[in-house]
Scaffold this active site. Sequence first.
Site, PDB file in Angstrom:
ATOM      1  NE  ARG A 151       0.026   1.527   3.567  1.00 44.94           N
ATOM      2  CZ  ARG A 151       1.043   2.320   3.625  1.00 44.94           C
ATOM      3  NH1 ARG A 151       2.229   1.851   3.704  1.00 44.94           N
ATOM      4  NH2 ARG A 151       1.064   3.797   3.570  1.00 44.94           N
ATOM      5  N   GLY A 152       0.251   2.445  -0.335  1.00 43.41           N
ATOM      6  CA  GLY A 152       1.099   3.587  -0.331  1.00 43.41           C
ATOM      7  C   GLY A 152       1.102   4.027  -1.973  1.00 43.41           C
ATOM      8  CB  ALA A 153       0.438   6.850  -3.833  1.00 44.41           C
ATOM      9  NE  ARG A 197      -6.084   0.844  -1.742  1.00 51.70           N
ATOM     10  CZ  ARG A 197      -5.407   1.583  -0.900  1.00 51.70           C
ATOM     11  NH1 ARG A 197      -4.109   1.419  -0.692  1.00 51.70           N
ATOM     12  NH2 ARG A 197      -6.168   2.335  -0.040  1.00 51.70           N
ATOM     13  CD  GLN A 232      -3.177   2.542   6.897  1.00 47.62           C
ATOM     14  OE1 GLN A 232      -3.673   2.953   7.743  1.00 47.62           O
ATOM     15  NE2 GLN A 232      -3.734   2.515   5.604  1.00 47.62           N
ATOM     16  CG  ASP A 256      -2.840   8.236  -1.549  1.00 46.67           C
ATOM     17  OD1 ASP A 256      -2.659   8.825  -0.528  1.00 46.67           O
ATOM     18  OD2 ASP A 256      -2.613   6.969  -1.789  1.00 46.67           O
ATOM     19  CG  ASN A 275      -1.940  11.804   2.558  1.00 48.55           C
ATOM     20  OD1 ASN A 275      -1.343  10.628   1.896  1.00 48.55           O
ATOM     21  ND2 ASN A 275      -1.566  11.906   3.507  1.00 48.55           N
ATOM     22  CE  LYS A 276      -5.022   6.047   4.335  1.00 52.52           C
ATOM     23  NZ  LYS A 276      -5.858   5.038   3.695  1.00 52.52           N
TER      24      LYS A 276
HETATM   25  O1  MRU Z   1      -4.470   3.159   1.984  1.00 52.39           O
HETATM   26  P1  MRU Z   1      -3.015   3.611   2.157  1.00 52.39           P
HETATM   27  O2  MRU Z   1      -2.505   3.027   3.339  1.00 52.39           O
HETATM   28  O3  MRU Z   1      -2.448   2.946   0.866  1.00 52.39           O
HETATM   29  O4  MRU Z   1      -2.916   5.090   2.277  1.00 52.39           O
HETATM   30  C1  MRU Z   1      -1.803   5.647   2.026  1.00 52.39           C
HETATM   31  C2  MRU Z   1      -1.504   7.100   1.942  1.00 52.39           C
HETATM   32  O5  MRU Z   1      -2.372   7.665   2.327  1.00 52.39           O
HETATM   33  C3  MRU Z   1      -0.037   7.585   1.809  1.00 52.39           C
HETATM   34  O6  MRU Z   1      -0.045   8.878   2.765  1.00 52.39           O
HETATM   35  C4  MRU Z   1       0.185   8.045   0.528  1.00 52.39           C
HETATM   36  O7  MRU Z   1      -0.128   6.886  -0.225  1.00 52.39           O
HETATM   37  C5  MRU Z   1       1.551   8.492   0.103  1.00 52.39           C
HETATM   38  S1  MRU Z   1       2.772   7.014   0.391  1.00 52.39           S
HETATM   39  C6  MRU Z   1       4.044   7.816  -0.141  1.00 52.39           C
END
Ligand code: MRU
Length: 365
Positions: free
Chosen positions: A60-62, A103, A209, A250, A260-261
Amino acid sequence: MGAGDLNGAAPPGLAPHEVIRLTGAGVEMLDQTLLPAREETLVCPAWPQVVEAIRRLSIRGAPAIGVAGAMGVALAAARADASDLPGLRAEVGRAAAALRSARPTAVNLAWAVDRMCAVADAHPGPGDALVAALAAAARAVHDDEVARCRAIGAHALPLMGRGARIMTICNAGALATGGYGTALGVVRSAHAADPSVRVVVPETRPLLQGSRLTAWELARDGIPHTLITDSMVAAMMAAGAVSHVVVGADRIAANGDAANKIGTYGMAVLAREHGIPVIVAAPTTTVDLSTPGGRDIPIEERAAAEVRGLSLFGRPGSADTTPVANPAFDVTPARLISAIVTEAGVHRPPYERSLRAAVEDSAAV
Ligand code: MRU
């Protein structure tokens, strides 16, 4: 050894191949759903398992899901039954469509899969040469994302000053990017230059996270940090415990609005009230010039069970019939963002022009 013992050298972080790699066995990744309790490798032997791993947040993470998507496309080619070039391309196309839509919010996934499709479309063949070219292209996506993170860390360093008390959210570390990290890359470079740097880590409900992943990465690197609940953010700012908010993204729209989250928007509103700068650290692969503003960014709605999942005192935290909302991301308007740091440098408002130039320059490389 703590990072402070490294005498100014960058702390090690997770090596990129420890996060995710393409091997003869398939796409192998550190299963993030098991952290911090267990460090186990998940092996995805074929592309449908990569789609599933992205959906269930094993990766996970962009930027990291972009890398996984690229490796999934390469794996589809390597495992394809078809022996002729059109059949191979068709199989790659099927995998690409499924991976791309695993996603919706992080644009890095679509970006990386589209890049792989462009390689497949342009390749003259034969089939085994295309398989090799796609494997090389997927590994290049990974290497390039890590290099972008390191550049972001270096560019952001002058913004941090001495004794920074950095609040972040979610996990924008090596786990989220394939190595080094965006927001945690900034933390890593700041801490390497100034061991007095401290990090405030909100747990990041509903999937934690922050407490599961960011705290684990920081502990591994010996970077001092304090875990808080999400509801403590305002009180921490009011108490003077936060000098900078540094978050990942993201998807950044053309005007600088940043998804973002969930919780990032609230944190930015609170930061404005307390005069704390909000810095978004993200590579140009997260900037989507085709999305004009934040309201055009698709926000992933995840399962109700994730919100209901918390159990306390050995009992469920809510009735399983309680109606739930679970948007995984929110949008912080550009007006609340003090700076966006990409691998091209520090962007200041208004963002539109300089983000466009950075994306166009990176596409030309
Ligand atoms: O749902 P997730 O855990 O994939 O969400 C991730 C985030 O919101 C991160 O902050 C974002 O992807 C940046 S990662 C460098």
